[in-house]
Design a protein around this motif. Structure first.
Motif, PDB file in Angstrom:
ATOM      1  N   GLU A 206       7.831   4.924  12.850  1.00  0.00           N
ATOM      2  CA  GLU A 206       7.750   4.961  14.311  1.00  0.00           C
ATOM      3  C   GLU A 206       8.564   3.791  14.850  1.00  0.00           C
ATOM      4  OE1 GLU A 206       3.720   5.125  15.630  1.00  0.00           O
ATOM      5  OE2 GLU A 206       3.588   7.279  15.269  1.00  0.00           O
ATOM      6  N   ARG A 224       8.921   4.101  21.658  1.00  0.00           N
ATOM      7  CA  ARG A 224       8.456   4.387  20.304  1.00  0.00           C
ATOM      8  C   ARG A 224       8.813   5.819  19.932  1.00  0.00           C
ATOM      9  NH1 ARG A 224       2.664   2.946  19.793  1.00  0.00           N
ATOM     10  NH2 ARG A 224       3.526   0.905  19.324  1.00  0.00           N
ATOM     11  N   ARG A 226       7.871   8.664  17.716  1.00  0.00           N
ATOM     12  CA  ARG A 226       6.695   9.038  16.952  1.00  0.00           C
ATOM     13  C   ARG A 226       7.017  10.012  15.832  1.00  0.00           C
ATOM     14  NH1 ARG A 226       1.645   9.549  21.239  1.00  0.00           N
ATOM     15  NH2 ARG A 226       1.540   7.328  21.744  1.00  0.00           N
TER      16      ARG A 226
END
Length: 339
Positions: A206, A224, A226
């Motif tokens: 991540e 971020r 994911r």
């Protein structure tokens, strides 16, 4: 999946694949308007689709599952271009080149290389990954392959492509240039000549991006990337000596986003012509066609018709691929594979 946390400055990284991939009102906005709304609204957290999507994913399996490398038993090169939401300002375009081949006559080892160029609005991102696979026999006609993917991506965002209301705004002075993020992925691919099932995670890391405005020494945002989970499957039915049917499914799960399910069915006629249709759950209907030009060369095309409110603002999505293969000279015989 990309999640952005906003502090005192604009969420610059939101431009990367976020801009045109949300539902409802956000989808109806072009890049400039959306960026300005984000600036004025003070949004604290945003999530969006990150990975490039393909309608003809069944021909580009290595993009989501490294264990696919070498599974066709031949050297295979594929080039694919996708123009999404044609007519919408700042809409995504994607180009993919992938190579994969077995490394031994038994087909136990496989190697692949993939390059992706993804553009959306003022952002450009390039991905380069190397794939390795190792296969074991689970029966006389089935293999279980284990895959590993390693590489990274480079992100660029050019804010001069935006319509800025206040020239000189320090929040837009510094572009994002050549930002590199490494990543790794894994996959399982269980297959025979008639069916396949795959489970994969192409991006295990991540990645977190930080940036600073020119007028502030504090961190101004966090983006971020994911983890994306993929489950794929397909089966080939021999309807007659000249007709085969292959239903297939791709399911993608990302925390914080709706479950994505792509259903497709393709007919292979006389080992030459392919006709098919697909449905992306709550997103699009697609038509597909392909032709095996020679034993080595195949071409395919897909058209997506949007089923969301976004259809009022674009003329659909187009996707075309070209695949070239060199067969195993040891056996001298090649039996065409439907996947």
């Amino acid at each position: 999946m990309k999640t952005i946390y906003n502090n005192t400055s604009v969420n610059k990284i939101v431009l990367n694949r976020l801009l045109l991939k949300e539902s409802g009102v956000v989808q109806r906005l072009n890049v400039t308007i959306l960026f300005l709304l984000l600036l004025l609204s003070g949004i604290n957290e945003i999530s969006a689709q990150q990975d490039a999507q393909y309608t003809q994913y069944m021909y580009n399996t290595i993009s989501v599952n490294p264990a696919y490398a070498g599974s066709r038993g031949v050297f295979s090169a594929l080039g694919l271009h996708r123009s999404q939401w044609v007519g919408l300002d700042g809409a995504p375009t994607t180009q993919t080149i992938s190579l994969n081949t077995p490394l031994d006559d038994e087909g136990k080892l496989g190697l692949g290389v993939s390059f992706v160029n993804d553009e959306i609005g003022p952002s450009e991102e390039q991905y380069l990954f190397v794939d390795f696979s190792y296969s074991i026999d689970t029966s006389e006609d089935a293999k279980l392959s284990f895959g590993l993917k390693a590489g990274g991506n480079i992100l660029n965002v050019d804010f001069t492509k935006l319509g800025i209301f206040e020239p000189g705004d320090p929040r837009f002075e510094q572009n994002i240039d050549q930002r590199f993020s490494p990543n790794i992925g894994v996959g399982l691919y269980w297959h025979s000549d008639e069916w396949y099932v795959g489970l994969s995670v192409p991006n295990l890391l991540e990645t977190e991006h930080y940036d600073k405005s020119s007028s502030d020494t504090s961190e101004t945002f966090l983006a971020r990337e994911r983890v994306n989970y993929y489950l794929i499957g397909g089966y080939v039915f021999d309807l007659s000596s000249s007709l085969k049917l292959k239903p297939a499914v791709l399911t993608k799960y990302v925390e914080g986003a709706p479950l994505q399910v792509d259903l497709s069915a393709n007919l292979l006629i006389n080992e030459k012509f392919t006709l098919g249709a697909a449905y992306r759950w709550s997103a699009a209907l697609s038509a597909m066609a392909g032709f095996q030009i020679t034993d080595n060369l195949a071409i395919g095309y897909a058209y997506d018709f949007e089923t969301t409110k976004l259809r009022r603002f674009n003329s659909g999505s187009h996707e075309i691929f070209l695949r070239f293969e060199l067969f195993n000279n040891v056996s001298g015989v090649y039996s065409p594979r439907f996947f």
